[in-house]
Motif scaffolding. Sequence first.
Motif, PDB file in Angstrom:
ATOM      1  N   LEU A  56      -0.385   4.959  10.648  1.00 38.68           N
ATOM      2  CA  LEU A  56       0.781   4.088  10.480  1.00 38.68           C
ATOM      3  C   LEU A  56       2.094   4.842  10.586  1.00 38.68           C
ATOM      4  O   LEU A  56       3.140   4.250  10.710  1.00 38.68           O
ATOM      5  N   PHE A  57       2.065   6.152  10.526  1.00 43.95           N
ATOM      6  CA  PHE A  57       3.277   6.974  10.514  1.00 43.95           C
ATOM      7  C   PHE A  57       4.112   6.629   9.276  1.00 43.95           C
ATOM      8  O   PHE A  57       5.307   6.325   9.350  1.00 43.95           O
ATOM      9  N   CYS A  58       3.461   6.687   8.132  1.00 47.52           N
ATOM     10  CA  CYS A  58       4.120   6.372   6.848  1.00 47.52           C
ATOM     11  C   CYS A  58       5.368   7.232   6.663  1.00 47.52           C
ATOM     12  O   CYS A  58       5.428   8.367   7.125  1.00 47.52           O
ATOM     13  N   TYR A  59       6.322   6.675   5.975  1.00 44.60           N
ATOM     14  CA  TYR A  59       7.526   7.438   5.641  1.00 44.60           C
ATOM     15  C   TYR A  59       7.262   8.253   4.367  1.00 44.60           C
ATOM     16  O   TYR A  59       6.706   7.732   3.413  1.00 44.60           O
ATOM     17  N   ASP A  60       7.658   9.528   4.375  1.00 45.25           N
ATOM     18  CA  ASP A  60       7.404  10.414   3.241  1.00 45.25           C
ATOM     19  C   ASP A  60       5.914  10.304   2.885  1.00 45.25           C
ATOM     20  O   ASP A  60       5.540   9.954   1.771  1.00 45.25           O
ATOM     21  N   ALA A  61       5.099  10.614   3.877  1.00 42.81           N
ATOM     22  CA  ALA A  61       3.698  10.197   3.862  1.00 42.81           C
ATOM     23  C   ALA A  61       2.888  10.793   2.714  1.00 42.81           C
ATOM     24  O   ALA A  61       2.968  11.991   2.436  1.00 42.81           O
ATOM     25  N   PRO A  62       2.084   9.956   2.053  1.00 43.59           N
ATOM     26  CA  PRO A  62       1.247  10.415   0.939  1.00 43.59           C
ATOM     27  C   PRO A  62       0.276  11.527   1.332  1.00 43.59           C
ATOM     28  O   PRO A  62      -0.037  12.399   0.519  1.00 43.59           O
ATOM     29  N   ILE A  80       0.823  -1.217   0.000  1.00 39.16           N
ATOM     30  CA  ILE A  80       0.000   0.000   0.000  1.00 39.16           C
ATOM     31  C   ILE A  80       0.856   1.265   0.000  1.00 39.16           C
ATOM     32  O   ILE A  80       0.333   2.374   0.045  1.00 39.16           O
ATOM     33  N   CYS A 114       3.215   2.490   2.247  1.00 41.23           N
ATOM     34  CA  CYS A 114       3.466   3.267   3.472  1.00 41.23           C
ATOM     35  C   CYS A 114       4.953   3.540   3.651  1.00 41.23           C
ATOM     36  O   CYS A 114       5.346   4.444   4.383  1.00 41.23           O
ATOM     37  N   SER A 167      -4.714   6.591  16.963  1.00 40.06           N
ATOM     38  CA  SER A 167      -3.982   5.333  17.170  1.00 40.06           C
ATOM     39  C   SER A 167      -3.809   4.554  15.871  1.00 40.06           C
ATOM     40  O   SER A 167      -2.904   3.738  15.750  1.00 40.06           O
ATOM     41  N   ARG A 175       0.528  11.764  15.538  1.00 42.10           N
ATOM     42  CA  ARG A 175       1.254  11.082  16.614  1.00 42.10           C
ATOM     43  C   ARG A 175       1.303  11.944  17.875  1.00 42.10           C
ATOM     44  O   ARG A 175       1.224  11.442  18.997  1.00 42.10           O
ATOM     45  N   VAL A 235      -2.857   5.612   2.744  1.00 44.15           N
ATOM     46  CA  VAL A 235      -2.552   4.271   2.220  1.00 44.15           C
ATOM     47  C   VAL A 235      -3.619   3.244   2.597  1.00 44.15           C
ATOM     48  O   VAL A 235      -3.782   2.240   1.909  1.00 44.15           O
ATOM     49  N   PHE A 236      -4.315   3.497   3.687  1.00 39.15           N
ATOM     50  CA  PHE A 236      -5.366   2.557   4.098  1.00 39.15           C
ATOM     51  C   PHE A 236      -6.421   2.363   3.002  1.00 39.15           C
ATOM     52  O   PHE A 236      -7.013   1.296   2.884  1.00 39.15           O
TER      53      PHE A 236
END
Lengths: 441, 432
Positions: free
Chosen positions: B28-34, A342, A344, B25, B50, B89-90
């Motif tokens: 996901l704390f995505c990296y380089d978040a979309p 996905i 992330c 909660s 966060r 991303v979910f």
Amino acid sequence: MANLKINFAGIQAPNPFWLASGPPTNSGYQIMKAFDQGWGGAVWKTLGVPVVNVSSRYGAINHRGNRVVGFNNIELITDRRLCDNLREMEEVKKHFPNHAVIASLMVQTKKEWQQIVHDVQNAGADGIELNFGCPHGMCERGMGSAVGQEPEVLETITRWVMEVATIPVIVKLTPNISDITEPAQAARRAGANAISLINTIQSLIGVDIDRFVTYPVVENSSSNGGYCGPAVKPIALNMVKNCAQHPLVQLPISGIGGIENWRDAVEFLLLGASSLQVCTAVMHYGFGIIRDMTSGLEQYMDSHGFETIDQFIGKALPNVKHWEDLNLKYRVIASIDEEKCIGCQLCYIACEDGAHQAIDLNDDKSMRVPKINEENCVGCNLCSLICPVENCITMVRKDDGNEHLTWRQRTEANDVPTTFDDALAGGNSHTVPAPLEALKK
Amino acid sequence: MQDNEKRFPQIKPLMNTSEAYYESSRCLFCYDAPCTLACPTSIDIPLFIRQINNGNLIGAGKTIYQSNYLGNTCAKVCPTEMLCEGACVFTKVNIKALAIGRLQNFATNSAILSKQKFFDPQNNTGKSVAIIGAGPAGISCACELRAAGYHVDIYEAKSNPSGLALHGVAPYKITNREALMEVDFLKEQFGFNIIYNTRIASKIDVEKLESNYDAIFLGIGLGNSAEIKIKGENKTDCVGATEFIEQIKMSSLDKPMAKKVIVLGGGNTAMDAASESARLGAENVIVAYRRSEKEMKAYDFEYDLAKVTGVVGVFNIAPVEILGEKVVEGVKFIRTESQHGKLVNIPGSEFVLDCGLVIKATGQLKQTSMIANISGISLDETGRILVNETSCQTSNPKYFAGGDAVNGGAEVVNAVAEGKNGGKGIHAFLSR
């Protein structure tokens, strides 16, 4: 169809799920209710010397939306009169003759121990559990973990009990010790019929950072408590395994520590436990969780063709080895399912910052599926553990399975390395970025 | 105005503490978040989520305001489904996207109510900037310039700030109180001046500003609703969408809502006007669009929002005449179709739909007459001000511009981003 019945050191129960000694087994009312809902047994909240409790008593760890992943308490043994407990115990046995009722005990002198053993036997208990584990409040008075931490004392007291016991005796062990098998062996030497573990771990659950006091708070102060709940399961599993594998222990084990569902239960059984005790999960969700536990265990047994629980107790034990007996030639590397990804990029940053710089971002910024750098991947599992998508990152075997070499074999063949020649290490088969590269990103 | 809070329940109401905790909660704390990449103001969304989750609500507010001066307004009015939440991303595994807008609102609302001071601007440059228009672009530009140490005066034609964020955004997206509260919050800590009821229109007005200020930012937005140039358009019950919405938001309707309403247009403003009409009691609301449903510029979720209130879309029909003796009685339409990519009327297909109110949502006029008073400002062929993309400087070096007057009509968040860029551009220009 799976049969969940057990015979634990001579104690019969319709299933291996017992309530551990604690608040849920404080009264006949609670235990009757639990049996009625399907629990197989109950270890009565420890009977013993008179105590006085404080308020408040419990603390918990929450983690990102999940309540009580860890739990601690500074509550003592039962504060109800012995005669009331014994009367209720008798009543429970009358209604549930086939369920296991175990009396947990904690007193001081030989006379007291032998008297209380007589008392609970007269009340109809099916077994006795010696509480040598409680790490707060009682140990200061020379009981609980103060006994469990001294194998000789444990052995002496157990012998006192065995002199008069006519029903099976379980010794409950404290994990607050370097080697759990020492008190386990002492229990064996004293003639105990079984052991149960683990009791709670001495802990400070957290600090009130505004009031500068640890939890749970009693006025302006607090004290260390006993830690339990889902977070302690790995510690408990290891200790259960240690006792189950030890040639001088050889006693039935009642597994305790963070059991919340059927899967936890199966894990304990596979590592050598033959009955299971649950407390925190019931304090969180009530007795009703038993329905999921028995249903899951039955389903598991049916799917594996196990008809009785005995058929798989300890089945994982032979596969838990010493590190030096692991195959150094076995090799896995991570593989990302591009369809499932996905984007992330957590695997990327986890590997980049927390492991071996073996995952690269896609050159095309709009494509967020990272790429495994197979040369750098040491097969550590990290990315597959943190990936939020089910079965997206898997670890794929890369060696052909023909080679087998362990550290023990290398040692025995006088092949202990004198240089850093591990093929997986950074700087050998693959490069490690120079420190200054970090500042260029 | 107060009634509107009752009449129009908020579609994104303020979260309570438990909701914010459990929702945050999930991040996901995505990296380089979309989500951050999709935000025109590049808010560090995983960070503020966060911070909320870990109990640092003030820190979360600061994270948001450092990127977006109208953090609370944007939290409520952004089409998050098309921006941050749409990028979550979910959504790729059919899991509900994080409610980023509402989480942001939770943090910024708390910052505003507790009067947090995140910025401490100084008057240290000795230079002054005039901003024309106290809409999102102008306010954002003012904050950026005050942070950099400029004296800032905003000239506003109306008697309230916030531009379309107050006067034009659907009342169920943000309350007037919320929109005004944030501007007060910003004024309090940045200390810019807003001079209300002062339209800069004439050449003299412009020259005065030029002599008194070192640079000028144009956040003038758009003008009145465009005419469609058909017969009968001047009847009293044939109104522009912008004016209709402003009336709902800033005063009360002077007469009961018509039972049958026809909205002309297929953009988000058309959906807002239709939706508001239905919510105000119109029983039969039609959005009439001359092209197909697919070609509609309105976001799907805006159309859905309108449909939920009972609005019906009718496509491939073009208005020919507004009918009625004195008041509007109906609209005569002609059916259209696309032939080789060109929209043509189908001869003989005229028909009439009855209605008591026509709302024209076919775009707003550009402020070309105002701009004509400033020398050397180049416009594109549609009347939009041409600027340098990074500095927002116009072809007249003393002038900078952002918001709807430059982008032709986009989201509040775009105006905020452009206003901030304009502030940076002016600072760079004046500190050469």
